[in-house]
Write an enzyme that holds these catalytic residues in place. Sequence first.
Site, PDB file in Angstrom:
ATOM      1  N   ASN A 118     -18.739  63.527 107.153  1.00  0.00           N
ATOM      2  CA  ASN A 118     -19.418  62.823 108.352  1.00  0.00           C
ATOM      3  C   ASN A 118     -19.990  61.157 107.603  1.00  0.00           C
ATOM      4  O   ASN A 118     -20.046  60.554 107.940  1.00  0.00           O
ATOM      5  CB  ASN A 118     -20.694  63.169 108.620  1.00  0.00           C
ATOM      6  CG  ASN A 118     -21.745  64.204 107.685  1.00  0.00           C
ATOM      7  OD1 ASN A 118     -21.203  64.377 106.876  1.00  0.00           O
ATOM      8  ND2 ASN A 118     -23.075  63.088 108.661  1.00  0.00           N
TER       9      ASN A 118
ATOM     10  N   GLY B 158     -22.783  69.778 103.290  1.00  0.00           N
ATOM     11  CA  GLY B 158     -22.193  71.135 104.515  1.00  0.00           C
ATOM     12  C   GLY B 158     -23.163  71.248 105.097  1.00  0.00           C
ATOM     13  O   GLY B 158     -24.030  71.412 105.300  1.00  0.00           O
TER      14      GLY B 158
ATOM     15  N   GLU C 164     -27.348  70.100 100.443  1.00  0.00           N
ATOM     16  CA  GLU C 164     -28.218  69.275 101.563  1.00  0.00           C
ATOM     17  C   GLU C 164     -26.786  69.654 102.282  1.00  0.00           C
ATOM     18  O   GLU C 164     -26.144  69.535 102.901  1.00  0.00           O
ATOM     19  CB  GLU C 164     -27.941  68.039 101.254  1.00  0.00           C
ATOM     20  CG  GLU C 164     -29.031  67.457 100.574  1.00  0.00           C
ATOM     21  CD  GLU C 164     -30.687  67.748 100.875  1.00  0.00           C
ATOM     22  OE1 GLU C 164     -30.796  68.232 101.490  1.00  0.00           O
ATOM     23  OE2 GLU C 164     -31.471  67.489 100.039  1.00  0.00           O
TER      24      GLU C 164
ATOM     25  N   CYS D 159     -26.531  64.493 110.091  1.00  0.00           N
ATOM     26  CA  CYS D 159     -27.431  65.755 109.251  1.00  0.00           C
ATOM     27  C   CYS D 159     -29.168  65.486 110.366  1.00  0.00           C
ATOM     28  O   CYS D 159     -29.663  66.395 110.494  1.00  0.00           O
ATOM     29  CB  CYS D 159     -27.164  66.144 108.268  1.00  0.00           C
ATOM     30  SG  CYS D 159     -27.878  64.774 107.009  1.00  0.00           S
TER      31      CYS D 159
ATOM     32  N   GLU E 146     -32.283  64.596  96.214  1.00  0.00           N
ATOM     33  CA  GLU E 146     -31.220  63.483  95.974  1.00  0.00           C
ATOM     34  C   GLU E 146     -31.741  62.187  95.978  1.00  0.00           C
ATOM     35  O   GLU E 146     -32.492  61.647  96.871  1.00  0.00           O
ATOM     36  CB  GLU E 146     -29.663  63.785  96.804  1.00  0.00           C
ATOM     37  CG  GLU E 146     -29.162  64.973  96.553  1.00  0.00           C
ATOM     38  CD  GLU E 146     -27.951  65.020  97.766  1.00  0.00           C
ATOM     39  OE1 GLU E 146     -28.223  65.105  98.616  1.00  0.00           O
ATOM     40  OE2 GLU E 146     -27.459  65.176  97.320  1.00  0.00           O
TER      41      GLU E 146
END
Length: 480
Positions: A149, A225, A247, A281, A459
């Site tokens: 994405n 993912g 994540e 997400c 991150e």
Amino acid sequence: MIEFANYIGGAWLAGDEVTININPSDTGDIVGEYCNASREQVRTAIAAAYAAFGQWSATSPQQRADVLEQVGIELSARREELGELLSREEGKIRAEGVAEVLRASQIFKFYAQEALRLAGDIIQSIRPGVAVEVIREPVGVVGVITPWNFPIAIPAWKIAPALAFGNTVVFKPADLTPALGWHLVEIISRCGAPGGVINLVMGRGSVVGDEISRSNHVAAVTFTGSVATGRTIREMVTSRGGKIQQEMGGKSPLIILDDADLDLAAECAVGGSLLSTGQRCTSNTRIIATPAIHDALVDRMVEKAKALTVGHALDAATKIGPVVDERQLETNMKYVDIARKEGGRVLYGGERLQLACGGYYMSPAVIAGCSNDMQHVREEIFGPVVSILKVDDYEEAVHTANDSDFALSSGICTTSLAYAQDFKRRSKAGLVMVNLPTAGVDYHVPFGGRRGSSYGSREQGRYAAEFFTETKTAYVHAPL
Ligand code: NAD
């Protein structure tokens, strides 16, 4: 048709099979054929990264900064061309594609500077005459496994810090969207990264991702993912003692209180859930509204959703592009159906659309009358579907927001500083937004969630150093 090869140990290598990259806006448009790496090729890539680590980790931070800076400059210069390609392979609208390439550029430029800023600590020892230093060192070979994405931003925010801090990389982009990953590696390969420092292995997760996750020569794996894949990879990596950062999914709540600015709240509720075809997400897929604003909010959301033109990602009038593929479109339809059966009221959308250009289209769905125990409210859909829940008061809103297996992002729309501050404290998510959608973040600050949404350290920003380096504590006693 151009065949795009894998990049292994500084050489471009074809494979036995290819993945055909199809434009989801128009399935007759083939973006390219991308070579699938074999298990043997993945092992060769890992060996090349392993061999290159000694030299790369010993380079001066200036050398690494120069490589990253060059990558950032080229990405920015080519953002229109690459942004359009991104829209063709992933389906987000052109403006979003261009913005994502620009974001990748900004990330590379940021980590170019971070390479120079990596610092340790000097701490007084409890023993006289002893000096203690805490030194940060690169981890080794980093496996980078990414979703479809954000096909360049996510690879960028993993690869840039990995290289900045002296690690070497084996990168596996999503099989649905390999084009931007391919171009990113091609650019890095020309910007001064020696052979073996960055390796590209494309193809299926069950082959390429599996091989990366199992290899004892891959010291650390950074993955973004789905929850299910994340669990499989986590077991493989942790069982062999590797380091991992993940994540994963989200089901982010946006609370809208009676005192909220109605226009702003409706904009956040619709924009944060339905734009980018809901394929983020961090999308605010659970709208939690208090009674006095609920009905007006629902009406305004329906109005705004109706105004979102669905169409080809490269058409200037389009606000929502296609769903990424047939399988995801079927998933979205299945969840709209589940929502109806559970008693949700589909006030707008949720229909498959047949457009002249072909492609995987649906009208964005606005569903009211939802409760937090419904399946479509608890599970991540990953499409343009927003559920609205009515609660009695602020306390119930906070409880509902936190009652989820996920905890990536969260938000509140209110004009009350007191409620905003209170929610900021009590939200269990990794990100909290006030009068903003839950999607949409900066690149220079930490990003990540809690519970089922994430695993390991954060991150982005300088906090990325936690994952991409390891500390060593040195004690020195050097009497004259
Ligand atoms: P996915 O889990 O299907 O695939 C992600 C990557 O893992 C792909 O490269 C895939 O090929 C690889 N993979 C699949 N099976 C594997 C295996 N057995 N071993 C190793 N690798 C394997 O996810 P997706 O469909 O590409 O992306 C959508 C998901 O990503 C959603 O759940 C979304 O919420 C999540 N996502 C999360 C964030 C975040 O930062 N939290 C950001 C974007 C997307």
